[in-house]
Each structure stands twice: as C-alpha cells, then as structure tokens.
Design an enzyme around this catalytic site. Sequence first.
Site, PDB file in Angstrom:
ATOM      1  N   ARG A  19       7.395  42.097  18.826  1.00  0.00           N
ATOM      2  CA  ARG A  19       8.206  43.192  18.299  1.00  0.00           C
ATOM      3  C   ARG A  19       7.438  44.425  17.827  1.00  0.00           C
ATOM      4  O   ARG A  19       7.974  45.539  17.977  1.00  0.00           O
ATOM      5  CB  ARG A  19       9.129  42.638  17.204  1.00  0.00           C
ATOM      6  CG  ARG A  19      10.242  41.772  17.807  1.00  0.00           C
ATOM      7  CD  ARG A  19      10.913  40.886  16.798  1.00  0.00           C
ATOM      8  NE  ARG A  19      10.027  39.802  16.358  1.00  0.00           N
ATOM      9  CZ  ARG A  19      10.370  38.860  15.491  1.00  0.00           C
ATOM     10  NH1 ARG A  19      11.576  38.872  14.973  1.00  0.00           N
ATOM     11  NH2 ARG A  19       9.511  37.912  15.157  1.00  0.00           N
ATOM     12  N   ASP A  25       6.016  30.717  28.161  1.00  0.00           N
ATOM     13  CA  ASP A  25       6.021  30.039  26.859  1.00  0.00           C
ATOM     14  C   ASP A  25       7.363  29.338  26.643  1.00  0.00           C
ATOM     15  O   ASP A  25       8.224  29.845  25.935  1.00  0.00           O
ATOM     16  CB  ASP A  25       5.758  31.090  25.767  1.00  0.00           C
ATOM     17  CG  ASP A  25       5.686  30.500  24.379  1.00  0.00           C
ATOM     18  OD1 ASP A  25       5.417  29.283  24.254  1.00  0.00           O
ATOM     19  OD2 ASP A  25       5.884  31.256  23.413  1.00  0.00           O
ATOM     20  N   ASP A  53       9.481  16.925  25.638  1.00  0.00           N
ATOM     21  CA  ASP A  53      10.435  15.944  26.178  1.00  0.00           C
ATOM     22  C   ASP A  53       9.608  14.712  26.567  1.00  0.00           C
ATOM     23  O   ASP A  53       8.400  14.655  26.290  1.00  0.00           O
ATOM     24  CB  ASP A  53      11.169  16.554  27.383  1.00  0.00           C
ATOM     25  CG  ASP A  53      12.540  15.922  27.621  1.00  0.00           C
ATOM     26  OD1 ASP A  53      12.678  14.699  27.425  1.00  0.00           O
ATOM     27  OD2 ASP A  53      13.464  16.644  28.017  1.00  0.00           O
TER      28      ASP A  53
HETATM   29  O1  C5P Z   1       7.814  39.497  17.988  1.00  0.00           O
HETATM   30  P1  C5P Z   1       6.684  38.610  17.570  1.00  0.00           P
HETATM   31  O2  C5P Z   1       5.331  39.279  17.614  1.00  0.00           O
HETATM   32  O3  C5P Z   1       6.949  37.911  16.268  1.00  0.00           O
HETATM   33  O4  C5P Z   1       6.649  37.484  18.720  1.00  0.00           O
HETATM   34  C1  C5P Z   1       5.902  36.305  18.603  1.00  0.00           C
HETATM   35  C2  C5P Z   1       6.045  35.500  19.848  1.00  0.00           C
HETATM   36  O5  C5P Z   1       5.198  34.373  19.736  1.00  0.00           O
HETATM   37  C3  C5P Z   1       7.434  34.981  20.136  1.00  0.00           C
HETATM   38  O6  C5P Z   1       7.647  35.158  21.535  1.00  0.00           O
HETATM   39  C4  C5P Z   1       7.403  33.522  19.787  1.00  0.00           C
HETATM   40  O7  C5P Z   1       8.174  32.745  20.669  1.00  0.00           O
HETATM   41  C5  C5P Z   1       5.930  33.180  19.977  1.00  0.00           C
HETATM   42  N1  C5P Z   1       5.392  32.096  19.146  1.00  0.00           N
HETATM   43  C6  C5P Z   1       5.406  32.105  17.762  1.00  0.00           C
HETATM   44  N2  C5P Z   1       4.877  31.053  17.053  1.00  0.00           N
HETATM   45  C7  C5P Z   1       4.310  30.045  17.705  1.00  0.00           C
HETATM   46  C8  C5P Z   1       4.267  30.035  19.113  1.00  0.00           C
HETATM   47  C9  C5P Z   1       4.802  31.101  19.797  1.00  0.00           C
HETATM   48  O8  C5P Z   1       5.901  33.061  17.163  1.00  0.00           O
HETATM   49  N3  C5P Z   1       3.727  29.059  17.039  1.00  0.00           N
END
Ligand code: C5P
Length: 242
Positions: free
Chosen positions: A223, A68, A73
């Site tokens: 998390r 991800d 770019d």
């Molecule tokens: O810790 P948590 O559950 O909040 O992690 C969410 C993950 O999803 C992170 O790795 C973040 O980069 C990713 N993400 C997000 N929102 C988006 C796309 C990806 O939070 N629209």
Amino acid sequence: MTALPEGRERLRSSIIVALDTDAHTALSLAHTLRGRVEHLKVGMTLFYAEGPGIVRQFTEMGFSVFVDLKLHDIPHQVRGAAREVARAGASMLTVHASGGRAMMEAAVHGACEGSAECGSDTPDVLAVTVLTSLDDAALAEVGVAAAPAGQVELLTRLARESGVQGVVCSPREAAAARAILGPEALVVTPGVRPLWAATDDQARVATPADALAAGASHLVIGRPITGASQPALAVERIVTEG
Ligand code: C5P
C-alpha cells in the site's frame, strides 16, 4: 537520510510490490512500475480473480513474479498446488511453515515437478513464519504461547530442515532468521513502511533500510506504493530515502 547510489540499487532490486488490487489497477501499476522495480507479488486477491494468466502477463512484461498464496493443506494438495503455481511461471511461492515439515517438503517437490514439466527455472519456496499482522495477544488467542520472535525462530528452523529456500518474516525477526538460515537463503519481509507511510493493519513494521540492515534479502511493499497518488514517485522516494 539519503542512500549512496549502490545502496539505492540494492534497495530497488530488493523491492517486491504487492499488487493486492483488481486486475485493471494491477496492470496499470505494472506498466507504471516497469523499469523501476523487478519483482511483483500476486496474492490471493488478484490470483483468485484472474487465475494463472495474470502471472504470465507480468512475466511477459519482464517482471519476476512472487505468487503468494500461502498454501496450507495436506501435503498431496500442496504438492499439486505448488506444481501449478510453478507451471504458471512464478519465481517465488509461499507455504505456511505451520503446516509442518511434510507439507513444506511437498511444496518443494511440487515446485520442482512443475518447472521440470515446463522447462523453466524452479521457483523458490518460501515458508511463511508468523504473519506480520499478528502481535503477542493475537498469537495467544490461537493457542501459541510463544511471543512472535520465538515462534518465528522455531518455524525458521523447521523450514530449514524441510528444504525450502527461505522464509517470510517481519523485519524485526529478519536478523534471527538470517542467523539460522545463513547468507544464501532468502529472507523476505513484509511489514515494511517508510517513515512517511501509514502502518495500516501491519503490527510489526520497520523501514526499508532497517529491514535490509537486519538481513532481509527482499522487501514486500504494498500500500505505500500502490495506494500512493503517484506510485512511481513513491518507489523513487523509498529508493532514495530508505
Ligand atoms: O500493503 P502492505 O505493504 O501491508 O502489503 C503486505 C503484503 O505482504 C500483503 O500482500 C500481504 O499478503 C503480505 N504478507 C504479510 N505478512 C506476511 C506474509 C505476507 O503482510 N507474513
């Protein structure tokens, strides 16, 4: 609420654990979670520290790996980046839908080229619509007058026309994305929080069961699992309780 056994397995196979940690912690989590989840997500934190090798380590442990990096770019650069991410062994990769049609098409081409060079399966390209951390006010600050839901729908239509395999959106917009993309597309939702977990910096959240019911194919959960004192138990609690 306790899920039925088939519902639990559907939930388990939909979970993508976001490993936004250092490599040591990520590898330890991967060992703990092996056999409990199928997918891991390597984001910028881990990839920029460790490079493509970390993806290979996880694939060799049997995980499917979502890389991800949210590419954004000019098309030439994104094509090259997607090619390298595919060569690293990713099964999914992300680009920002707001980078436009030509950029998304370039990502799809790059992913095909990289996997063809390696003789591996072509990774699914997902277009990130609106970050789940953004609310109406934050979108307005960057010049987007539409509310998140409207912007997600607009970008999902553009993503469909650009040939990507799916989108990333909040659970709250999953039903609209599913309606636009049809039953086969991938609808991947971060911003997933079991009722017992903290919201952290996510603004548009839903429970795992609600995200699946809305049409998500995969749930990105970081998390609530990686920050738990017992990550394996956190997974089982999510699978059981939804
Ligand atoms: O810790 P948590 O559950 O909040 O992690 C969410 C993950 O999803 C992170 O790795 C973040 O980069 C990713 N993400 C997000 N929102 C988006 C796309 C990806 O939070 N629209």
